[in-house]
Design a protein around this motif. Structure first.
Motif, PDB file in Angstrom:
ATOM      1  N   LYS A 168       0.854  -1.183   0.000  1.00  0.00           N
ATOM      2  CA  LYS A 168       0.000   0.000   0.000  1.00  0.00           C
ATOM      3  C   LYS A 168       0.892   1.236   0.000  1.00  0.00           C
ATOM      4  O   LYS A 168       1.881   1.304   0.728  1.00  0.00           O
ATOM      5  CB  LYS A 168      -0.902   0.036   1.239  1.00  0.00           C
ATOM      6  N   ALA A 169       0.522   2.198  -0.836  1.00  0.00           N
ATOM      7  CA  ALA A 169       1.221   3.474  -0.873  1.00  0.00           C
ATOM      8  C   ALA A 169       0.217   4.577  -0.564  1.00  0.00           C
ATOM      9  O   ALA A 169      -0.880   4.600  -1.127  1.00  0.00           O
ATOM     10  CB  ALA A 169       1.858   3.695  -2.245  1.00  0.00           C
ATOM     11  N   TYR A 170       0.594   5.462   0.324  1.00  0.00           N
ATOM     12  CA  TYR A 170      -0.285   6.543   0.753  1.00  0.00           C
ATOM     13  C   TYR A 170       0.173   7.845   0.088  1.00  0.00           C
ATOM     14  O   TYR A 170       1.364   8.202   0.157  1.00  0.00           O
ATOM     15  CB  TYR A 170      -0.251   6.687   2.273  1.00  0.00           C
ATOM     16  N   TYR A 171      -0.760   8.543  -0.543  1.00  0.00           N
ATOM     17  CA  TYR A 171      -0.426   9.747  -1.305  1.00  0.00           C
ATOM     18  C   TYR A 171      -1.219  10.964  -0.816  1.00  0.00           C
ATOM     19  O   TYR A 171      -2.353  10.841  -0.363  1.00  0.00           O
ATOM     20  CB  TYR A 171      -0.734   9.546  -2.796  1.00  0.00           C
ATOM     21  N   GLU A 172      -0.582  12.132  -0.957  1.00  0.00           N
ATOM     22  CA  GLU A 172      -1.250  13.410  -0.719  1.00  0.00           C
ATOM     23  C   GLU A 172      -1.317  14.140  -2.054  1.00  0.00           C
ATOM     24  O   GLU A 172      -0.301  14.303  -2.736  1.00  0.00           O
ATOM     25  CB  GLU A 172      -0.479  14.261   0.294  1.00  0.00           C
ATOM     26  N   SER A 173      -2.534  14.545  -2.433  1.00  0.00           N
ATOM     27  CA  SER A 173      -2.734  15.230  -3.702  1.00  0.00           C
ATOM     28  C   SER A 173      -3.136  16.683  -3.453  1.00  0.00           C
ATOM     29  O   SER A 173      -4.049  16.953  -2.666  1.00  0.00           O
ATOM     30  CB  SER A 173      -3.824  14.527  -4.519  1.00  0.00           C
ATOM     31  N   LYS A 174      -2.440  17.606  -4.116  1.00  0.00           N
ATOM     32  CA  LYS A 174      -2.761  19.028  -3.978  1.00  0.00           C
ATOM     33  C   LYS A 174      -2.878  19.660  -5.359  1.00  0.00           C
ATOM     34  O   LYS A 174      -2.041  19.421  -6.228  1.00  0.00           O
ATOM     35  CB  LYS A 174      -1.695  19.752  -3.158  1.00  0.00           C
ATOM     36  N   THR A 175      -3.916  20.459  -5.522  1.00  0.00           N
ATOM     37  CA  THR A 175      -4.158  21.142  -6.787  1.00  0.00           C
ATOM     38  C   THR A 175      -4.326  22.632  -6.544  1.00  0.00           C
ATOM     39  O   THR A 175      -5.053  23.041  -5.642  1.00  0.00           O
ATOM     40  CB  THR A 175      -5.418  20.589  -7.477  1.00  0.00           C
ATOM     41  N   ILE A 190       5.710   4.604  -8.906  1.00  0.00           N
ATOM     42  CA  ILE A 190       5.782   6.061  -9.002  1.00  0.00           C
ATOM     43  C   ILE A 190       5.455   6.654  -7.627  1.00  0.00           C
ATOM     44  O   ILE A 190       4.369   6.453  -7.092  1.00  0.00           O
ATOM     45  CB  ILE A 190       4.801   6.596 -10.056  1.00  0.00           C
ATOM     46  N   LEU A 191       6.399   7.402  -7.067  1.00  0.00           N
ATOM     47  CA  LEU A 191       6.214   7.987  -5.738  1.00  0.00           C
ATOM     48  C   LEU A 191       5.787   9.450  -5.791  1.00  0.00           C
ATOM     49  O   LEU A 191       5.233   9.967  -4.823  1.00  0.00           O
ATOM     50  CB  LEU A 191       7.496   7.866  -4.911  1.00  0.00           C
ATOM     51  N   GLU A 192       6.057  10.107  -6.893  1.00  0.00           N
ATOM     52  CA  GLU A 192       5.648  11.511  -7.032  1.00  0.00           C
ATOM     53  C   GLU A 192       5.340  11.796  -8.494  1.00  0.00           C
ATOM     54  O   GLU A 192       6.037  11.318  -9.392  1.00  0.00           O
ATOM     55  CB  GLU A 192       6.754  12.453  -6.549  1.00  0.00           C
ATOM     56  N   VAL A 193       4.296  12.577  -8.724  1.00  0.00           N
ATOM     57  CA  VAL A 193       3.948  12.966 -10.089  1.00  0.00           C
ATOM     58  C   VAL A 193       3.330  14.359 -10.068  1.00  0.00           C
ATOM     59  O   VAL A 193       2.544  14.696  -9.182  1.00  0.00           O
ATOM     60  CB  VAL A 193       2.996  11.928 -10.742  1.00  0.00           C
ATOM     61  N   PHE A 242      -9.575  20.229  -3.380  1.00  0.00           N
ATOM     62  CA  PHE A 242      -8.330  20.074  -4.111  1.00  0.00           C
ATOM     63  C   PHE A 242      -7.145  19.638  -3.260  1.00  0.00           C
ATOM     64  O   PHE A 242      -6.012  19.633  -3.722  1.00  0.00           O
ATOM     65  CB  PHE A 242      -8.003  21.384  -4.834  1.00  0.00           C
ATOM     66  N   GLU A 243      -7.380  19.292  -1.990  1.00  0.00           N
ATOM     67  CA  GLU A 243      -6.339  18.718  -1.142  1.00  0.00           C
ATOM     68  C   GLU A 243      -6.883  17.422  -0.559  1.00  0.00           C
ATOM     69  O   GLU A 243      -7.705  17.439   0.355  1.00  0.00           O
ATOM     70  CB  GLU A 243      -5.934  19.694  -0.031  1.00  0.00           C
ATOM     71  N   LYS A 244      -6.443  16.297  -1.105  1.00  0.00           N
ATOM     72  CA  LYS A 244      -7.007  15.010  -0.725  1.00  0.00           C
ATOM     73  C   LYS A 244      -5.918  13.981  -0.423  1.00  0.00           C
ATOM     74  O   LYS A 244      -4.776  14.117  -0.865  1.00  0.00           O
ATOM     75  CB  LYS A 244      -7.923  14.485  -1.843  1.00  0.00           C
ATOM     76  N   SER A 245      -6.309  12.941   0.324  1.00  0.00           N
ATOM     77  CA  SER A 245      -5.409  11.827   0.639  1.00  0.00           C
ATOM     78  C   SER A 245      -5.933  10.572  -0.044  1.00  0.00           C
ATOM     79  O   SER A 245      -7.140  10.313  -0.035  1.00  0.00           O
ATOM     80  CB  SER A 245      -5.339  11.612   2.155  1.00  0.00           C
ATOM     81  N   TYR A 246      -5.014   9.788  -0.618  1.00  0.00           N
ATOM     82  CA  TYR A 246      -5.397   8.575  -1.345  1.00  0.00           C
ATOM     83  C   TYR A 246      -4.553   7.393  -0.884  1.00  0.00           C
ATOM     84  O   TYR A 246      -3.445   7.565  -0.369  1.00  0.00           O
ATOM     85  CB  TYR A 246      -5.205   8.767  -2.853  1.00  0.00           C
ATOM     86  N   THR A 300      -0.073  18.092  -7.947  1.00  0.00           N
ATOM     87  CA  THR A 300       1.082  17.299  -7.515  1.00  0.00           C
ATOM     88  C   THR A 300       0.594  16.208  -6.571  1.00  0.00           C
ATOM     89  O   THR A 300      -0.184  16.475  -5.653  1.00  0.00           O
ATOM     90  CB  THR A 300       2.118  18.169  -6.788  1.00  0.00           C
ATOM     91  N   ILE A 301       1.023  14.975  -6.815  1.00  0.00           N
ATOM     92  CA  ILE A 301       0.677  13.830  -5.971  1.00  0.00           C
ATOM     93  C   ILE A 301       1.974  13.269  -5.407  1.00  0.00           C
ATOM     94  O   ILE A 301       2.878  12.891  -6.154  1.00  0.00           O
ATOM     95  CB  ILE A 301      -0.064  12.744  -6.775  1.00  0.00           C
ATOM     96  N   LEU A 302       2.072  13.222  -4.072  1.00  0.00           N
ATOM     97  CA  LEU A 302       3.317  12.805  -3.422  1.00  0.00           C
ATOM     98  C   LEU A 302       3.050  11.682  -2.432  1.00  0.00           C
ATOM     99  O   LEU A 302       2.139  11.765  -1.612  1.00  0.00           O
ATOM    100  CB  LEU A 302       3.947  13.995  -2.696  1.00  0.00           C
TER     101      LEU A 302
END
Length: 285
Positions: A30-37, A220-223, A65-69, A229-231
């Protein structure tokens, strides 16, 4: 270039011993990501809304526009979905601004072996099941590396088309003449090219990544693409409890092209409604 290739070789060599063990196991994680737009503040209502209402809209837009996935993955499959959180109480009694939040993507299933993507998408009260081929990007390997947590990551870039139905491209009407408003609205609907920058690590040997992104020789850890940006903030590999990947099954089955057509039509109706030119809107004189 030679230094870059040598570094990649050393990373792969250092992890090759673990790869052979992983190949025999049911490798998962499992990879946990933070997405910001970063999104423009839409000019809903112009001068007709108060500063307090505008502030509530801005707060709502920020939450959109700020979410966790969480990306749950194995060697061939993954499911990417928003992390469940308790909703904050609404000061407007639950009747506040909703806007394009209804366009947020639901769980997204990707299968590398079958080249298939399935998205569980709710759109303004209707449930859709988008089934299509995996979007394929032509990745260009760049000569840069960086460290993300304990992982050595390599840079890759690509070009993709962004649809006008993307919530980050949604714009409310702008003040000015009707011709100006119309040109602004049409501009946001037209697909456009954006550059995608991804950072992947061969230390996690899967071709997976967040959202639509995949196809690199490592997770992919960051895009970054356009204004988003998803980190990755945390990775859990081969946990004791199995990583469950459920394929979405509910909703009206459509292709991505069919769904885009439906969403584009609805977005046009919304713009007409916000500008006051839609049915019952009174129009401009």
């Amino acid at each position: 270039m030679k230094l870059q290739l040598l570094k990649l070789f050393l990373v792969c060599l250092c992890t090759s011993f673990s790869f052979s063990a992983l190949a025999q196991a049911d490798f998962q994680g499992k990879a946990y990501y933070e997405s910001k737009t970063t999104a423009e503040m839409p000019d809903f209502g112009g001068r007709q809304i108060s500063d307090e209402q505008k502030k509530r809209i801005e707060e709502r837009m920020k939450s959109l526009f700020e979410k966790s996935y969480i990306l749950s993955f194995n060697r061939s499959e993954s499911i990417y979905k928003e992390e469940e959180k308790l909703a904050a109480p609404s000061s407007s009694g639950g009747r506040g601004f909703r806007g394009p939040g209804d366009l947020s993507a639901g769980p997204k299933y990707k299968n590398i072996k079958t080249n298939q993507v399935i998205v569980d998408q709710e759109f303004f009260g209707k449930q859709f099941l988008i089934k299509d081929s995996l979007p394929k990007l032509v990745w260009k390997m760049e000569n840069e590396t960086k460290q993300i947590g304990q992982y050595t990551c390599f840079k890759a870039t690509a070009v993709k088309m962004v649809s006008g139905t993307d919530i980050t491209s949604f714009r409310g009407p702008r003040r000015g003449g009707e011709d100006e408003d119309k040109s602004k609205e049409e501009e946001t609907v037209e697909p456009r090219e954006v550059t995608v920058t991804a950072w992947y690590t061969p230390q996690i040997p899967v071709n997976q990544g967040p959202d639509d992104y995949w196809g690199l020789p490592g997770l992919i850890l960051e895009v970054s693409a356009d204004k988003t940006t998803i980190l990755c903030s945390k990775i859990v590999l081969n946990a004791k409890d199995d990583t469950e990947i459920k394929i979405p099954t509910k909703g009206k089955v459509v292709t991505q092209e069919e769904y885009t057509e439906i969403a584009t039509k609805k977005m046009a109706e919304l713009r007409e409604s916000f500008s006051g030119r839609g049915p019952g809107g009174g129009g401009r004189r």
